[in-house]
Motif scaffolding. Sequence first.
Motif, PDB file in Angstrom:
ATOM      1  N   THR A  84       0.846  -1.197   0.000  1.00  0.00           N
ATOM      2  CA  THR A  84       0.000   0.000   0.000  1.00  0.00           C
ATOM      3  C   THR A  84       0.878   1.242   0.000  1.00  0.00           C
ATOM      4  O   THR A  84       2.111   1.156   0.039  1.00  0.00           O
ATOM      5  CB  THR A  84      -0.978   0.012   1.194  1.00  0.00           C
ATOM      6  N   VAL A 104      -0.787  -9.875   0.909  1.00  0.00           N
ATOM      7  CA  VAL A 104      -1.986  -9.724   0.073  1.00  0.00           C
ATOM      8  C   VAL A 104      -2.267 -11.009  -0.698  1.00  0.00           C
ATOM      9  O   VAL A 104      -1.405 -11.888  -0.822  1.00  0.00           O
ATOM     10  CB  VAL A 104      -1.836  -8.535  -0.913  1.00  0.00           C
ATOM     11  N   THR A 108      -6.135 -10.545  -6.173  1.00  0.00           N
ATOM     12  CA  THR A 108      -6.677  -9.168  -6.149  1.00  0.00           C
ATOM     13  C   THR A 108      -5.681  -8.161  -5.583  1.00  0.00           C
ATOM     14  O   THR A 108      -5.918  -6.961  -5.656  1.00  0.00           O
ATOM     15  CB  THR A 108      -7.939  -9.100  -5.266  1.00  0.00           C
ATOM     16  N   ASN A 110      -5.270  -7.611  -2.585  1.00  0.00           N
ATOM     17  CA  ASN A 110      -5.888  -7.082  -1.367  1.00  0.00           C
ATOM     18  C   ASN A 110      -5.475  -7.911  -0.162  1.00  0.00           C
ATOM     19  O   ASN A 110      -5.136  -9.103  -0.314  1.00  0.00           O
ATOM     20  CB  ASN A 110      -7.414  -7.160  -1.478  1.00  0.00           C
ATOM     21  N   VAL A 129      -7.771  -1.754   5.825  1.00  0.00           N
ATOM     22  CA  VAL A 129      -7.769  -2.489   4.554  1.00  0.00           C
ATOM     23  C   VAL A 129      -7.700  -1.491   3.407  1.00  0.00           C
ATOM     24  O   VAL A 129      -8.148  -0.348   3.547  1.00  0.00           O
ATOM     25  CB  VAL A 129      -9.025  -3.397   4.398  1.00  0.00           C
ATOM     26  N   HIS A 131      -8.708  -1.239  -0.677  1.00  0.00           N
ATOM     27  CA  HIS A 131      -9.355  -1.896  -1.822  1.00  0.00           C
ATOM     28  C   HIS A 131      -8.503  -1.552  -3.049  1.00  0.00           C
ATOM     29  O   HIS A 131      -8.721  -0.514  -3.692  1.00  0.00           O
ATOM     30  CB  HIS A 131     -10.787  -1.394  -1.982  1.00  0.00           C
ATOM     31  N   TYR A 132      -7.534  -2.428  -3.324  1.00  0.00           N
ATOM     32  CA  TYR A 132      -6.550  -2.085  -4.358  1.00  0.00           C
ATOM     33  C   TYR A 132      -7.232  -1.975  -5.731  1.00  0.00           C
ATOM     34  O   TYR A 132      -8.026  -2.833  -6.114  1.00  0.00           O
ATOM     35  CB  TYR A 132      -5.428  -3.141  -4.413  1.00  0.00           C
ATOM     36  N   CYS A 137     -11.885  -5.731  -1.029  1.00  0.00           N
ATOM     37  CA  CYS A 137     -11.362  -6.815  -0.197  1.00  0.00           C
ATOM     38  C   CYS A 137     -12.518  -7.759   0.129  1.00  0.00           C
ATOM     39  O   CYS A 137     -13.694  -7.418  -0.063  1.00  0.00           O
ATOM     40  CB  CYS A 137     -10.842  -6.255   1.132  1.00  0.00           C
ATOM     41  N   GLU A 155     -11.346   1.572   6.266  1.00  0.00           N
ATOM     42  CA  GLU A 155     -11.147   1.284   4.841  1.00  0.00           C
ATOM     43  C   GLU A 155     -10.372   2.431   4.207  1.00  0.00           C
ATOM     44  O   GLU A 155     -10.886   3.558   4.155  1.00  0.00           O
ATOM     45  CB  GLU A 155     -12.485   1.184   4.121  1.00  0.00           C
ATOM     46  N   ASN A 157      -9.936   3.801   1.214  1.00  0.00           N
ATOM     47  CA  ASN A 157     -10.643   3.642  -0.066  1.00  0.00           C
ATOM     48  C   ASN A 157     -10.158   4.672  -1.091  1.00  0.00           C
ATOM     49  O   ASN A 157     -10.935   5.146  -1.917  1.00  0.00           O
ATOM     50  CB  ASN A 157     -12.159   3.785   0.196  1.00  0.00           C
ATOM     51  N   GLN A 291     -16.085  -2.723  -9.847  1.00  0.00           N
ATOM     52  CA  GLN A 291     -14.938  -1.829  -9.640  1.00  0.00           C
ATOM     53  C   GLN A 291     -15.203  -0.471 -10.301  1.00  0.00           C
ATOM     54  O   GLN A 291     -15.960  -0.376 -11.262  1.00  0.00           O
ATOM     55  CB  GLN A 291     -13.697  -2.484 -10.209  1.00  0.00           C
TER      56      GLN A 291
END
Length: 379
Positions: A84, A104, A108, A110, A129, A131-132, A137, A155, A157, A291
């Motif tokens: 990240t 990860v 994904t 994630n 977390v 959300h790549y 996730c 998150e 995000n 997405q």
Amino acid sequence: MTTITIPFNRPAIVGRELDYMADAMRGGQTSGDGRYTKLCHAFFETTLGVKKALLTTSCTHALEMSALLLDFQSGDEVIVPSFTFVSTVNAFVLRGAQPVFADVRPDTLNLDETKLEALITPRTKAIVVVHYAGVACEMDTIMRIADAHGIPVVEDNAHGLFGTYKGRQLGTFGALATQSFHETKNFTCGEGGALLINDPALIDRAEIIREKGTNRSRFFRGMVDKYTWVDVGSSYLPSDVLAAYLWGQLEQREAIQTHRGRVWAMYDECLASWAAANRVTMPNVPDGCEQPFHMYYLLMPSLEARTAFIAHMKEQGILSVFHYLPLHLSDMGKSMGGQVGDCPVTEDVSDRLVRLPLYNNLSETDQTRVIETALMFRA
Ligand SMILES: Cc1ncc(COP(=O)(O)O)c(C=O)c1O
């Protein structure tokens, strides 16, 4: 040196941003929480269904607010993915937290929910977390584990505005969620962010922390007759001129998302056979995830292939870029105990990932040139 004719990202004026910014400047309030900030807040609260949205000066600052709101103290642990951006963890380390890096999932990129529970200790204060690429996730499992241990989820995000998981908007699962409106994001105001609050118990204090530790927001609502210093805080609210810029972009939500969706689908379709022939892995969007077309990335077969691919694109004036380096192996990460082998998937994918140009005014002609150039590469 080759001139770059197709950048990786290019900010675009997509609607009435300039009119709104001029309006904010003429309207007598250019500081924070003016008319345009309120429009953005209401927009997020209604379209996402969060209890409270607060614009911030960046996603980094929304993460710093999260660490303050969750009362992080020295020695508390925060579970974060190693794959990240620095701010996801730095915001908590600023408060004295010890990061616990999670690996990860290879599909994904994630946080691997199957490895989460083993990382929880009595000192775990939050799970963050990411959300790549805006792909969710595995939130059912993550929330079940977090709830069972009574640990709040944040998150990050930054990539995922308007992405969904099983029909529910990202940013609505954690006690807190953070957004970025940095130049590279789907919706931008240059530099900006937002804190989304789903736990109502955190709302009042969030307003105070964002307003330098004062109860100024309550004062403006007529709830107290003077405002004063009541808690720790900082200056986390952006100018209304930036909110006006952002509002001009948010108004174009449909146009922006439709265009990005088309670009994403064209990469996916046109590169599929080439990818299969060259051992290149394409992005995976699991069932149940919608997405927001933030990013198009490829996983090359090796670091050497990625380096050669980036150079090949650059020779044709096209900028393709890699992404996060494993945080547990950064200077800071190592000084906090990170070692080679702690997060093997992160260590592998961060060497192989490359992102292709994707921005709001990327033309079909330019995208065709990106695709044709990529198709000439042999891994
Ligand atoms: C996952 C993630 N979190 C946080 C940030 C920081 O965002 P900002 O530049 O708005 O502070 C980024 C930046 O791109 C990011 O990728």
